[in-house]
Design a protein around this motif. Sequence first.
Motif, short mmCIF file in Angstrom:
data_model
loop_
_atom_site.label_atom_id
_atom_site.label_comp_id
_atom_site.label_asym_id
_atom_site.label_seq_id
_atom_site.Cartn_x
_atom_site.Cartn_y
_atom_site.Cartn_z
N ILE A 261 7.84 1.53 10.69
CA ILE A 261 6.46 0.78 10.28
C ILE A 261 5.51 1.59 9.21
O ILE A 261 5.20 1.22 8.40
CB ILE A 261 5.63 0.34 11.54
CG1 ILE A 261 6.32 -0.82 12.36
CG2 ILE A 261 4.38 -0.22 11.01
CD1 ILE A 261 5.77 -1.15 13.62
N LEU A 262 5.19 2.97 9.85
CA LEU A 262 4.56 3.75 8.97
C LEU A 262 4.96 4.05 7.71
O LEU A 262 4.06 4.12 6.81
CB LEU A 262 4.34 5.06 9.72
CG LEU A 262 3.50 5.05 11.01
CD1 LEU A 262 3.68 6.29 11.97
CD2 LEU A 262 1.99 4.69 10.92
N HIS A 263 6.21 3.88 7.54
CA HIS A 263 6.65 4.43 6.30
C HIS A 263 6.95 2.89 5.28
O HIS A 263 7.43 3.16 4.24
CB HIS A 263 8.02 5.14 6.44
CG HIS A 263 7.81 6.81 6.71
ND1 HIS A 263 6.66 7.44 5.97
CD2 HIS A 263 8.20 7.31 7.78
CE1 HIS A 263 6.95 8.35 6.66
NE2 HIS A 263 7.69 8.67 7.68
N SER A 264 6.52 1.75 5.74
CA SER A 264 6.84 0.53 4.90
C SER A 264 5.65 0.75 3.89
O SER A 264 4.51 1.03 4.37
CB SER A 264 6.58 -0.65 5.82
OG SER A 264 5.39 -0.64 6.21
N PRO A 265 5.78 0.24 2.63
CA PRO A 265 5.00 0.02 1.52
C PRO A 265 3.60 -0.61 2.07
O PRO A 265 2.49 -0.17 1.80
CB PRO A 265 5.61 -0.66 0.37
CG PRO A 265 7.10 -0.42 0.83
CD PRO A 265 7.26 -0.38 2.27
N GLU A 266 3.82 -1.85 3.05
CA GLU A 266 2.71 -2.58 3.38
C GLU A 266 1.76 -1.65 4.34
O GLU A 266 0.32 -1.64 4.20
CB GLU A 266 2.76 -3.68 4.24
CG GLU A 266 1.93 -4.57 4.69
CD GLU A 266 2.45 -5.55 5.60
OE1 GLU A 266 1.62 -6.31 6.17
OE2 GLU A 266 3.48 -5.97 5.48
N MET A 267 2.17 -0.96 5.10
CA MET A 267 1.29 -0.07 5.88
C MET A 267 0.91 1.22 5.28
O MET A 267 -0.33 1.44 5.62
CB MET A 267 2.30 0.44 7.06
CG MET A 267 1.47 1.26 8.28
SD MET A 267 0.51 0.01 9.21
CE MET A 267 -0.11 0.82 10.38
N ALA A 268 1.61 1.71 4.26
CA ALA A 268 0.91 2.84 3.55
C ALA A 268 -0.41 2.31 2.66
O ALA A 268 -1.31 3.06 2.70
CB ALA A 268 2.09 3.20 2.51
N GLU A 269 -0.22 1.01 2.36
CA GLU A 269 -1.27 0.41 1.66
C GLU A 269 -2.59 0.40 2.34
O GLU A 269 -3.59 0.56 1.98
CB GLU A 269 -0.90 -0.51 0.64
CG GLU A 269 -2.10 -1.41 -0.06
CD GLU A 269 -1.26 -2.70 -0.75
OE1 GLU A 269 -2.25 -3.51 -1.35
OE2 GLU A 269 -0.25 -2.88 -0.64
N ARG A 270 -2.15 -0.04 3.47
CA ARG A 270 -3.25 -0.58 4.59
C ARG A 270 -4.02 0.93 4.91
O ARG A 270 -5.15 0.86 5.28
CB ARG A 270 -2.75 -1.20 5.66
CG ARG A 270 -3.67 -1.48 6.73
CD ARG A 270 -2.98 -1.98 7.99
NE ARG A 270 -2.24 -3.39 7.70
CZ ARG A 270 -2.97 -4.70 8.20
NH1 ARG A 270 -4.00 -4.46 8.97
NH2 ARG A 270 -2.10 -5.54 8.03
#
Length: 309
Positions: A261-270
């Motif tokens: 989850i942490l390395h997903s693009p969505e989470m990185a953007e958040r």
Amino acid sequence: MTVARALALCAAAWAIAAAGAERDPAPGCTDITARAIALKLTDLWGQTVVPDNRPGANGTIGVDIATKSAPDGYTLTMISSSHSVNVSLYKKLPYDLVKDLAPITQATSQPYALVVHPSVPAKSVKELIALAKAKPGTLNYGSSGTGGLSHLSGALLCSLAHINLTHIPYKGGAPAMTDVIGGQIQMLFSTILQSHAHIKAGRLRALAVTTAKRSAGAPDLPTMQEAGVPGYEVAGWYGVLAPAKTPQPIIEKLNREIVRILHSPEMAERLEADGSEPVGNTPQQFGTHIRTEIAKWKKVVTEAGIKAE
């Protein structure tokens, strides 16, 4: 009960107790990060993961709930970097941060920026140190409160650079920022998120970031080490832990899911919007990081004679 069944129950009833000490990051950042992870886990598992924010007592209430919970994967806790300071700042805690919790992963890392009022005649960290040595005790810096990382960032600078700065604690980062912009105090270690607009507008001058590597949020700013303070490193962080004796298969399962989850693009953007960067390491690496942070801040707290308010 099989491991698969235990993990299913863990997924169905897992709660994150957001136990961050919010003296340094923007209010509620621990809760925001915990909720973001909980939401993604809910989507992944098709089961509700409930974030349960338990502020108070500098974050110790939420951690204490987790340490006293059954080690079955039902309850986890998200802590902030301030908890590694609490070990030395408070004489008695209701838990042992190392013995009573099992690390899962470090979630984030957050740099601080050393900013000064434009009236301060120093355009680099070296010039600031030279000024402090030429006029000992005349420079002051604010913080979001005694024992917070913005306070200890200044204490660490004093220790490593052999200078004397006067610490002025505030009740939160916002009033400290207001006063450094107004010139009532001369310098502050703030989050990049908090100070970025003021730096851009010329209301503040940024000298360096506190992390060992340059920040993606301010790539042109040198690190404190690059700016002439060897060994200097301060990073705010959040991390997820379980009660001690939680079965290793559950720890490993949670680690895999949360790191993904942490390395997903969505989470990185958040996280970038919060001024943070994702980490997502192994339980062993996070455990080592916690012990290293405890030892580092114990030395600073002891040398500076810092006492809890």
